[in-house]
Design an enzyme around this catalytic site. Structure first.
Site, PDB file in Angstrom:
ATOM      1  N   ALA A 160      -7.303  -4.694  -6.248  1.00  0.00           N
ATOM      2  CA  ALA A 160      -8.505  -3.970  -5.839  1.00  0.00           C
ATOM      3  C   ALA A 160      -8.067  -2.689  -5.140  1.00  0.00           C
ATOM      4  CB  ALA A 160      -9.346  -4.835  -4.906  1.00  0.00           C
ATOM      5  N   MET A 161      -8.392  -1.544  -5.713  1.00  0.00           N
ATOM      6  CA  MET A 161      -7.905  -0.261  -5.217  1.00  0.00           C
ATOM      7  C   MET A 161      -9.079   0.574  -4.721  1.00  0.00           C
ATOM      8  SD  MET A 161      -4.997   0.469  -8.143  1.00  0.00           S
ATOM      9  CE  MET A 161      -4.193   1.778  -7.197  1.00  0.00           C
ATOM     10  N   SER A 162      -9.198   0.678  -3.405  1.00  0.00           N
ATOM     11  CA  SER A 162     -10.322   1.388  -2.798  1.00  0.00           C
ATOM     12  C   SER A 162     -10.149   2.899  -2.835  1.00  0.00           C
ATOM     13  CB  SER A 162     -10.486   0.939  -1.350  1.00  0.00           C
ATOM     14  OG  SER A 162      -9.370   1.365  -0.580  1.00  0.00           O
ATOM     15  N   SER A 214      -4.557  -0.194   0.110  1.00  0.00           N
ATOM     16  CA  SER A 214      -4.681  -0.834  -1.206  1.00  0.00           C
ATOM     17  C   SER A 214      -3.707  -0.226  -2.213  1.00  0.00           C
ATOM     18  CB  SER A 214      -6.116  -0.728  -1.722  1.00  0.00           C
ATOM     19  OG  SER A 214      -6.521   0.615  -1.877  1.00  0.00           O
ATOM     20  N   GLY A 260      -7.709   4.066  -0.777  1.00  0.00           N
ATOM     21  CA  GLY A 260      -7.045   4.253   0.499  1.00  0.00           C
ATOM     22  C   GLY A 260      -5.569   3.912   0.419  1.00  0.00           C
ATOM     23  N   VAL A 261      -4.844   4.212   1.484  1.00  0.00           N
ATOM     24  CA  VAL A 261      -3.397   4.029   1.481  1.00  0.00           C
ATOM     25  C   VAL A 261      -3.006   2.551   1.461  1.00  0.00           C
ATOM     26  CG1 VAL A 261      -3.228   4.163   4.004  1.00  0.00           C
ATOM     27  CG2 VAL A 261      -1.249   4.750   2.607  1.00  0.00           C
ATOM     28  N   CYS A 292     -19.898   1.583   5.420  1.00  0.00           N
ATOM     29  CA  CYS A 292     -19.621   2.454   4.267  1.00  0.00           C
ATOM     30  C   CYS A 292     -20.878   3.031   3.639  1.00  0.00           C
ATOM     31  CB  CYS A 292     -18.792   1.705   3.220  1.00  0.00           C
ATOM     32  SG  CYS A 292     -19.657   0.355   2.381  1.00  0.00           S
ATOM     33  N   CYS A 340     -19.512  -8.275   2.502  1.00  0.00           N
ATOM     34  CA  CYS A 340     -18.864  -7.642   1.353  1.00  0.00           C
ATOM     35  C   CYS A 340     -17.649  -8.452   0.913  1.00  0.00           C
ATOM     36  CB  CYS A 340     -18.463  -6.210   1.703  1.00  0.00           C
ATOM     37  SG  CYS A 340     -17.784  -5.278   0.299  1.00  0.00           S
ATOM     38  N   GLY A 380      -5.574  -4.749   0.113  1.00  0.00           N
ATOM     39  CA  GLY A 380      -4.772  -4.136   1.164  1.00  0.00           C
ATOM     40  C   GLY A 380      -5.072  -4.657   2.547  1.00  0.00           C
TER      41      GLY A 380
END
Length: 368
Positions: free
Chosen positions: A6-8, A13, A10-11, A199, A101, A125
């Site tokens: 899961a890649m948001s 993830s 951000g650094v 968010c 979430c 992450g």
């Protein structure tokens, strides 16, 4: 293993995905689109899930040489997180949307889809660790760095979800080390600021956002004895422990500040009082889950944490008549119904519950 990262954008993830690749797993990156109208750019360090974040995640996936997809979970996110947030505030509770979430999107909807597609695990992450006991049961534990530990917001995970979860950053000593690693890997997002606040309210104006969504009707501000002290413009905008924004217009008899003690949505009233009246001697909730094996004792010693960045407090927990009841050794401060209480035994996350009711440590007679 076949791992969905899961890649948001951000650094954290990004480095987690990279470590999963380094470990020899077959990794596929996915970015979750959680809004039908995402902002193009982030506002400072607020918000997340913007188009810019998606592009950052895609750039990292390209550098890692892994497939990358964007999955539209916006409808599910609105129903399970945003609408839930509104409903909880309308009911006079203080929800934690990050918990919802993780529970309903990242480790329910996402994990269910990943397993259906043949993936063995989902990597994120988050700063937390998973260990296995002698019998092969998985347990969720705090991260190596308590300063960055995120096990609190993962307290909603079940044993089945832990079986398919992967947290590559859990043993990392500090966020600085993660940023340094990202820089060494050539990730342009290595200095990207962390997102904070809610968010889906990127400007941080929760009161204004709620007023727009649920409306605002004037109501009374009361003391603990029921005397009217003033008026407010909408009870849903207040939360237990709040001090600012009361606008009563005159000081308390002792000259000390007042705090919100209770929100009554049915009568549109807000109850205020002295700080000492925020002391809570007991919390309880019917909506609970266990992160792995459930406790075998009806009553047991533990620690309870009621906010993501709060200190854990020694306590005694009881599971009785479909409810978890926790009695802290010392009163808790400013607990609101709707908050999540996470139960720890040592570094292990035992489980969590949504606080439905509280018992004050200070009787009304001690001061209105």
């Amino acid at each position: 293993m076949k791992v969905l990262a899961a890649m948001s954008g951000g650094v954290d993830s990004a480095v987690a995905a990279a470590r999963a690749v380094d470990a020899g797993h077959e990794v596929v990156g996915v970015h979750l689109a959680l809004s039908r109208q995402p902002g193009t750019l982030r506002t400072g360090a607020r918000g997340c899930c913007t188009i810019e974040d998606s592009m950052d995640a895609q750039r990292v996936a390209g550098q890692l040489g892994i497939p990358y997809y964007v999955w539209d979970f916006s409808e599910r996110f609105k129903a399970d997180v945003v609408d839930d947030f509104i409903a909880e505030y309308t009911a006079g509770r203080t929800p934690n949307p990050c918990m919802r979430c993780n529970e309903r999107i990242k480790f329910a909807a996402l994990l269910d889809k990943a397993i259906a597609l043949g993936f063995d695990a989902v990597a994120t992450g988050h700063y937390a660790t998973i260990s296995t006991d002698a019998a092969g049961n998985r347990e969720l534990h705090r991260a190596a760095s308590w300063a960055k530990d995120q096990s609190y917001v993962l307290g909603v995970l079940t044993a089945e979800q832990l079986a398919h979860a992967m947290f590559p950053l859990g043993a990392t000593p500090s966020k600085a080390e993660v940023r340094a690693e990202a820089a060494e890997r050539g990730f342009l997002l290595h200095a990207k600021p962390d997102s904070h606040d809610i968010c889906f309210i990127p400007d941080g104006d929760t009161r204004g956002w709620l007023a727009d969504k649920v409306g605002a009707e004037p109501g009374a501000i009361l003391d603990r004895s029921g005397a009217v002290l003033g008026t407010h413009e909408g009870a849903a905008a207040f939360t237990v422990g709040q001090r600012k924004g009361l606008n009563i217009g005159f000081p308390a008899d002792d000259g000390k500040p007042r705090f919100v003690l209770e929100v009554r949505p049915k009568t549109n009233e807000v109850v205020v009082g002295p700080r000492e009246a925020l002391a809570i001697a007991e919390i309880a909730g019917e909506r609970y889950s266990w992160a792995g094996l459930a406790p075998t004792e009806v009553e047991f010693a533990c620690e309870v944490q009621i906010r993501a960045h709060a200190d854990p407090v020694p306590a005694t927990a009881r599971v009785l008549d479909g409810e978890v009841v926790v009695t802290p050794d010392e009163p808790l401060d400013g607990v609101a119904p709707g908050q999540t209480a996470v139960i720890y035994v040592g570094t292990r996350v035992l489980g969590q519950f949504t606080i439905d009711r509280t018992v004050s440590a200070v009787p009304v007679a001690a001061g209105a």
